[in-house]
Scaffold this active site. Structure first.
Site, PDB file in Angstrom:
ATOM      1  N   ARG A  81      17.300  42.410  66.459  1.00  0.00           N
ATOM      2  CA  ARG A  81      16.032  43.137  66.603  1.00  0.00           C
ATOM      3  C   ARG A  81      14.965  42.198  67.162  1.00  0.00           C
ATOM      4  NH1 ARG A  81      14.005  45.616  61.192  1.00  0.00           N
ATOM      5  NH2 ARG A  81      15.606  47.194  61.541  1.00  0.00           N
ATOM      6  N   ARG A 150       6.459  41.993  59.234  1.00  0.00           N
ATOM      7  CA  ARG A 150       7.334  42.522  60.291  1.00  0.00           C
ATOM      8  C   ARG A 150       6.515  42.748  61.559  1.00  0.00           C
ATOM      9  NH1 ARG A 150      12.041  44.978  58.420  1.00  0.00           N
ATOM     10  NH2 ARG A 150      12.884  43.760  56.691  1.00  0.00           N
ATOM     11  N   LYS A 215       9.980  42.859  52.407  1.00  0.00           N
ATOM     12  CA  LYS A 215       9.409  43.087  53.742  1.00  0.00           C
ATOM     13  C   LYS A 215       7.942  43.507  53.616  1.00  0.00           C
ATOM     14  CE  LYS A 215      12.401  46.515  54.674  1.00  0.00           C
ATOM     15  NZ  LYS A 215      13.042  47.767  55.123  1.00  0.00           N
ATOM     16  N   LYS A 217       4.776  45.328  56.029  1.00  0.00           N
ATOM     17  CA  LYS A 217       4.550  45.995  57.315  1.00  0.00           C
ATOM     18  C   LYS A 217       3.070  46.295  57.552  1.00  0.00           C
ATOM     19  CE  LYS A 217       9.111  48.084  57.502  1.00  0.00           C
ATOM     20  NZ  LYS A 217       9.887  49.339  57.565  1.00  0.00           N
ATOM     21  N   CYS A 437      16.981  58.203  62.797  1.00  0.00           N
ATOM     22  CA  CYS A 437      17.367  56.797  62.640  1.00  0.00           C
ATOM     23  C   CYS A 437      18.806  56.623  63.134  1.00  0.00           C
ATOM     24  CB  CYS A 437      17.247  56.405  61.170  1.00  0.00           C
ATOM     25  SG  CYS A 437      18.567  57.121  60.163  1.00  0.00           S
ATOM     26  N   CYS A 443      24.593  51.566  60.693  1.00  0.00           N
ATOM     27  CA  CYS A 443      23.825  51.238  59.482  1.00  0.00           C
ATOM     28  C   CYS A 443      24.713  51.238  58.246  1.00  0.00           C
ATOM     29  CB  CYS A 443      22.678  52.225  59.298  1.00  0.00           C
ATOM     30  SG  CYS A 443      21.741  51.838  57.813  1.00  0.00           S
ATOM     31  N   CYS A 482      19.770  58.442  55.157  1.00  0.00           N
ATOM     32  CA  CYS A 482      19.654  58.110  53.729  1.00  0.00           C
ATOM     33  C   CYS A 482      18.173  58.180  53.361  1.00  0.00           C
ATOM     34  CB  CYS A 482      20.260  56.728  53.431  1.00  0.00           C
ATOM     35  SG  CYS A 482      19.122  55.345  53.682  1.00  0.00           S
ATOM     36  N   CYS A 486      13.686  55.506  57.481  1.00  0.00           N
ATOM     37  CA  CYS A 486      13.416  54.706  58.682  1.00  0.00           C
ATOM     38  C   CYS A 486      12.799  55.496  59.833  1.00  0.00           C
ATOM     39  CB  CYS A 486      14.692  54.012  59.140  1.00  0.00           C
ATOM     40  SG  CYS A 486      15.332  52.848  57.922  1.00  0.00           S
TER      41      CYS A 486
HETATM   42 FE1  SRM Z   1      14.563  50.727  58.278  1.00  0.00          FE
HETATM   43  C1  SRM Z   1      16.772  49.154  56.256  1.00  0.00           C
HETATM   44  C2  SRM Z   1      16.765  50.733  60.779  1.00  0.00           C
HETATM   45  C3  SRM Z   1      12.070  51.490  60.400  1.00  0.00           C
HETATM   46  C4  SRM Z   1      12.639  51.634  55.622  1.00  0.00           C
HETATM   47  N1  SRM Z   1      16.433  50.002  58.486  1.00  0.00           N
HETATM   48  C5  SRM Z   1      17.165  49.349  57.547  1.00  0.00           C
HETATM   49  C6  SRM Z   1      18.454  48.786  58.153  1.00  0.00           C
HETATM   50  C7  SRM Z   1      18.176  47.400  58.635  1.00  0.00           C
HETATM   51  C8  SRM Z   1      19.686  48.852  57.249  1.00  0.00           C
HETATM   52  C9  SRM Z   1      20.027  47.649  56.413  1.00  0.00           C
HETATM   53  O1  SRM Z   1      19.162  47.119  55.703  1.00  0.00           O
HETATM   54  O2  SRM Z   1      21.195  47.271  56.435  1.00  0.00           O
HETATM   55  C10 SRM Z   1      18.623  49.778  59.328  1.00  0.00           C
HETATM   56  C11 SRM Z   1      19.431  49.286  60.522  1.00  0.00           C
HETATM   57  C12 SRM Z   1      20.165  50.452  61.137  1.00  0.00           C
HETATM   58  C13 SRM Z   1      20.813  50.137  62.425  1.00  0.00           C
HETATM   59  O3  SRM Z   1      22.041  50.275  62.510  1.00  0.00           O
HETATM   60  O4  SRM Z   1      20.138  49.786  63.361  1.00  0.00           O
HETATM   61  C14 SRM Z   1      17.198  50.191  59.583  1.00  0.00           C
HETATM   62  N2  SRM Z   1      14.421  50.935  60.250  1.00  0.00           N
HETATM   63  C15 SRM Z   1      15.467  51.006  61.105  1.00  0.00           C
HETATM   64  C16 SRM Z   1      15.012  51.445  62.488  1.00  0.00           C
HETATM   65  C17 SRM Z   1      15.826  50.820  63.611  1.00  0.00           C
HETATM   66  C18 SRM Z   1      15.069  52.971  62.555  1.00  0.00           C
HETATM   67  C19 SRM Z   1      14.780  53.605  63.890  1.00  0.00           C
HETATM   68  O5  SRM Z   1      15.212  54.745  64.034  1.00  0.00           O
HETATM   69  O6  SRM Z   1      14.128  53.045  64.744  1.00  0.00           O
HETATM   70  C20 SRM Z   1      13.541  51.009  62.415  1.00  0.00           C
HETATM   71  C21 SRM Z   1      13.339  49.574  62.824  1.00  0.00           C
HETATM   72  C22 SRM Z   1      11.891  49.215  62.776  1.00  0.00           C
HETATM   73  C23 SRM Z   1      11.571  47.843  63.306  1.00  0.00           C
HETATM   74  O7  SRM Z   1      11.605  47.687  64.516  1.00  0.00           O
HETATM   75  O8  SRM Z   1      11.238  46.970  62.503  1.00  0.00           O
HETATM   76  C24 SRM Z   1      13.286  51.151  60.921  1.00  0.00           C
HETATM   77  N3  SRM Z   1      12.648  51.366  58.055  1.00  0.00           N
HETATM   78  C25 SRM Z   1      11.824  51.750  59.067  1.00  0.00           C
HETATM   79  C26 SRM Z   1      10.707  52.472  58.541  1.00  0.00           C
HETATM   80  C27 SRM Z   1       9.586  53.120  59.365  1.00  0.00           C
HETATM   81  C28 SRM Z   1       8.399  52.226  59.537  1.00  0.00           C
HETATM   82  O9  SRM Z   1       8.417  51.066  59.137  1.00  0.00           O
HETATM   83  O10 SRM Z   1       7.416  52.716  60.084  1.00  0.00           O
HETATM   84  C29 SRM Z   1      10.879  52.526  57.163  1.00  0.00           C
HETATM   85  C30 SRM Z   1       9.965  53.274  56.155  1.00  0.00           C
HETATM   86  C31 SRM Z   1       8.713  52.533  55.875  1.00  0.00           C
HETATM   87  C32 SRM Z   1       8.943  51.498  54.807  1.00  0.00           C
HETATM   88  O11 SRM Z   1       9.289  50.379  55.126  1.00  0.00           O
HETATM   89  O12 SRM Z   1       8.803  51.844  53.633  1.00  0.00           O
HETATM   90  C33 SRM Z   1      12.097  51.821  56.873  1.00  0.00           C
HETATM   91  N4  SRM Z   1      14.664  50.412  56.270  1.00  0.00           N
HETATM   92  C34 SRM Z   1      13.792  50.930  55.356  1.00  0.00           C
HETATM   93  C35 SRM Z   1      14.281  50.605  54.039  1.00  0.00           C
HETATM   94  C36 SRM Z   1      13.605  50.993  52.697  1.00  0.00           C
HETATM   95  C37 SRM Z   1      12.591  49.973  52.301  1.00  0.00           C
HETATM   96  C38 SRM Z   1      12.080  50.165  50.902  1.00  0.00           C
HETATM   97  O13 SRM Z   1      10.944  49.768  50.633  1.00  0.00           O
HETATM   98  O14 SRM Z   1      12.809  50.673  50.050  1.00  0.00           O
HETATM   99  C39 SRM Z   1      15.479  49.882  54.221  1.00  0.00           C
HETATM  100  C40 SRM Z   1      16.382  49.302  53.125  1.00  0.00           C
HETATM  101  C41 SRM Z   1      15.851  48.035  52.530  1.00  0.00           C
HETATM  102  O15 SRM Z   1      14.914  47.416  53.006  1.00  0.00           O
HETATM  103  O16 SRM Z   1      16.440  47.656  51.519  1.00  0.00           O
HETATM  104  C42 SRM Z   1      15.691  49.791  55.639  1.00  0.00           C
HETATM  105 FE1  SF4 Z   2      20.061  53.363  57.717  1.00  0.00          FE
HETATM  106 FE2  SF4 Z   2      18.920  54.902  55.905  1.00  0.00          FE
HETATM  107 FE3  SF4 Z   2      17.410  53.549  57.619  1.00  0.00          FE
HETATM  108 FE4  SF4 Z   2      18.819  55.577  58.490  1.00  0.00          FE
HETATM  109  S1  SF4 Z   2      17.154  55.711  56.971  1.00  0.00           S
HETATM  110  S2  SF4 Z   2      18.709  53.563  59.439  1.00  0.00           S
HETATM  111  S3  SF4 Z   2      20.624  55.494  57.237  1.00  0.00           S
HETATM  112  S4  SF4 Z   2      18.689  52.654  56.069  1.00  0.00           S
END
Ligand code: SRM
Ligand code: SF4
Length: 511
Positions: A81, A150, A215, A217, A437, A443, A482, A486
């Site tokens: 990333r 981030r 993390k 943000k 996502c 993922c 899930c 994201c």
């Molecule tokens: Fe996310 C984890 C993809 C934005 C909340 N996210 C992941 C992971 C890295 C899975 C992992 O930990 O093994 C995913 C990788 C999937 C893949 O195969 O690429 C993933 N997140 C993404 C992306 C690529 C989704 C997309 O459709 O674009 C976004 C990448 C953003 C970036 O460039 O940094 C992405 N993730 C978000 C957002 C939206 C936002 O930030 O505006 C959220 C919700 C906001 C937040 O953070 O609360 C988000 N991602 C999570 C979470 C839950 C965090 C939490 O507080 O519980 C996880 C899991 C974790 O961190 O344990 C996670």
């Molecule tokens: Fe993976 Fe869940 Fe984030 Fe989708 S919402 S990319 S399934 S961690």
């Protein structure tokens, strides 16, 4: 966190990741050593540290069943990333990502919901070459993931005016202040020389040896334009227009975050709440103070409760504001309520305000690929090679071509037509605002499909919406594999959140 005073818990109560960070010598660990081994995967410890370097170790889940049947090992691959503040990418950097996708990735590039690029399917042995190429194009993957600040988001519309120029200045200042300063990244990926001796001279003045509990943000929205979904962030900054249209300050919102775990009501999605208003020159100190409070008081024992939103829920917003105030040394202005008149997606042709134009191009679910039905990746590559626009990534997973002259407009239109890329006006309003996502197959946390099923579902929804006469309504449908959120499903009009294969919780009325 210790309940009464907020100090760090004793060593035996720290989460495993805390111990890995603390003993990593500022994110070095043994990544350099493991890079030289023949193994196709990293150890668990390095996998945790690699996130800070912008790398996730993944597995091709489509191949899992077959591998199990044949008694083979998992098909390990990396996701890289790139952290792209405000989503601004030069033509050279765009083409570098395109090349990496061809040589070392899965031949696709993905625009993320936080304005980054993700490259999937990179093998361990190709990781260093891929990261070096990204850095040669003057971008970095450091801090793309991990327990640090981030990517800082900002409205990507390339409108040329004094207000936006001032906001861009403070965005750059925030990035400079909040980027980790460890030398590990340089040593491991750029010099190619593994750290033979543990280097302890470099320090992390902001983060310290354990970095943040989780993390963190930040996003900057512009008053009247919340295309970045500012309320989803630990720290949301809304740039305010003063008299004459100049930047008068920032409204700061804190404690947003969407991740939750199903059937665990003590985990929840939260929108950021108004904390204070500050003058432009105070925004860096304010942001730093917010991060410091989370660094010192956030939960380091239970990662599920480690985001800032839980600290604020536990201690209260007034306690948090007082902690921040005591660190900044200036009075905080009263919190401002913010509101948003409409949803902006910045698609289609627009004037920049300096005689040039920009074009927002719809990218379905952020995936820039060549498929049987659409050669979007080839189209964008040829446009960027020919016209060399600046490229900007939006928080809705789309692409903007900026700094286009009037003469170049016809060239771009012709190229996009030749490849069959739809004009934004022809894309159904429901599809334009939809997001998914990646979920399966990359993922590791996905329990249901998302990106692979939304395209057919959204076309069914389009028909339905037309039938009931809502064709022109900006209804956003956001899907995730899930409950982590994201694609920000809880903030869409319709949120579809995977709970198990083929099943989704339906959320309505996010705003
Ligand atoms: Fe996310 C984890 C993809 C934005 C909340 N996210 C992941 C992971 C890295 C899975 C992992 O930990 O093994 C995913 C990788 C999937 C893949 O195969 O690429 C993933 N997140 C993404 C992306 C690529 C989704 C997309 O459709 O674009 C976004 C990448 C953003 C970036 O460039 O940094 C992405 N993730 C978000 C957002 C939206 C936002 O930030 O505006 C959220 C919700 C906001 C937040 O953070 O609360 C988000 N991602 C999570 C979470 C839950 C965090 C939490 O507080 O519980 C996880 C899991 C974790 O961190 O344990 C996670
Ligand atoms: Fe993976 Fe869940 Fe984030 Fe989708 S919402 S990319 S399934 S961690």
């Amino acid at each position: 966190m210790c309940g009464s005073c907020g100090c760090s818990p004793p060593e035996d109560e720290l989460s495993k990741v805390e111990l890995i960070k603390a003993s990593s010598n500022l994110l070095r660990g043994d990544i350099a050593g493991e890079l030289t081994s023949e193994q196709p995967q990293f150890t668990d410890e390095s996998t945790q540290l690699l996130k800070f370097h912008g790398v996730y170790q993944q597995e091709d889940r489509d191949r899992r069943k077959e591998a199990r049947r044949l008694g083979l090992a998992k098909h390990h691959q990396m996701m890289v990333r790139t952290r792209i503040p405000g989503g601004i990418v030069s033509a050279d950097a765009y083409l570098a990502h395109d090349r990496i996708a061809t040589h070392w990735g899965d031949a696709t590039m993905r625009v993320t919901t936080r304005q980054d690029f993700q490259l999937h399917g990179v093998l361990k042995g190709d990781l260093r070459a891929a990261i070096r190429e990204i850095n040669q194009a003057l971008l970095t993957t450091l801090g793309g993931c991990g327990d640090v600040e981030r990517n800082i988001m900002c409205c990507p519309a390339p409108v040329v005016d004094g207000f936006r120029a001032e906001v861009a200045h403070w965005l750059a200042a925030l990035v400079a202040e909040l980027t980790p300063s460890t030398g590990a990244y340089h040593e491991i990926w750029l010099d190619g020389e593994p750290a033979v001796q543990p280097v302890t001279t470099q320090a992390e003045p902001l983060y310290g040896p354990r970095y943040l509990p989780r993390k963190f943000k930040t996003a900057i929205a512009l008053s009247g334009d919340n295309c970045v979904d500012v309320h989803a962030n630990d720290l949301g900054l809304v740039a305010l227009r003063g008299a004459g249209g100049s930047l008068s300050g920032f409204a700061a919102l804190v404690g947003g975050g969407l991740g939750r775990t199903r059937n665990k009501p003590d985990t929840f999605a939260a929108v950021a709440q108004p904390l204070a208003t500050v003058l432009p020159h105070q925004v860096v100190a304010l942001s730093r103070a917010v991060i410091e409070v989370q660094r010192d008081h956030g939960n380091r024992a239970e990662r599920r409760h480690a985001r800032l939103k839980y600290l604020i829920a536990e201690r209260g917003l007034s306690w948090f504001a007082e902690q921040v105030r005591s660190r900044v040394g200036f009075a905080l202005g009263s919190p401002a309520q913010v509101s948003w008149p409409r949803v902006e997606d910045h698609l289609g042709w627009h004037e920049q305000g300096d005689g040039r134009l920009y074009l927002g191009i719809f990218v379905e679910n952020g995936r820039i690929a060549d498929t049987a039905t659409l050669h979007l990746r080839s189209a964008l590559r040829e446009v960027v090679e020919t016209v060399r626009p600046q490229v900007r990534l939006t928080a809705q997973q789309n692409v903007i071509l900026a700094d286009v002259s009037r003469e170049q407009r016809a060239t771009i239109d012709a190229l996009l037509d030749r490849y069959g890329v739809e004009h934004a006006a022809a894309v159904h309003p429901v599809r334009r605002l939809s997001m998914a996502c990646p979920a399966i197959p990359t993922c590791g946390l996905a329990v249901a499909e998302s990106e692979r099923v939304l395209p057919s579902l959204i076309r069914e929804i389009e028909t339905l919406v037309d039938e009931i006469g809502l064709s022109e309504s900006p209804i956003s449908v956001r899907m995730t594999g899930c409950p982590n959120g994201c694609a920000r499903p809880y903030l869409g009009d319709v949120g579809l959140v995977g709970t198990t294969l083929g099943k989704y919780d339906v959320f309505l009325g996010g705003d």
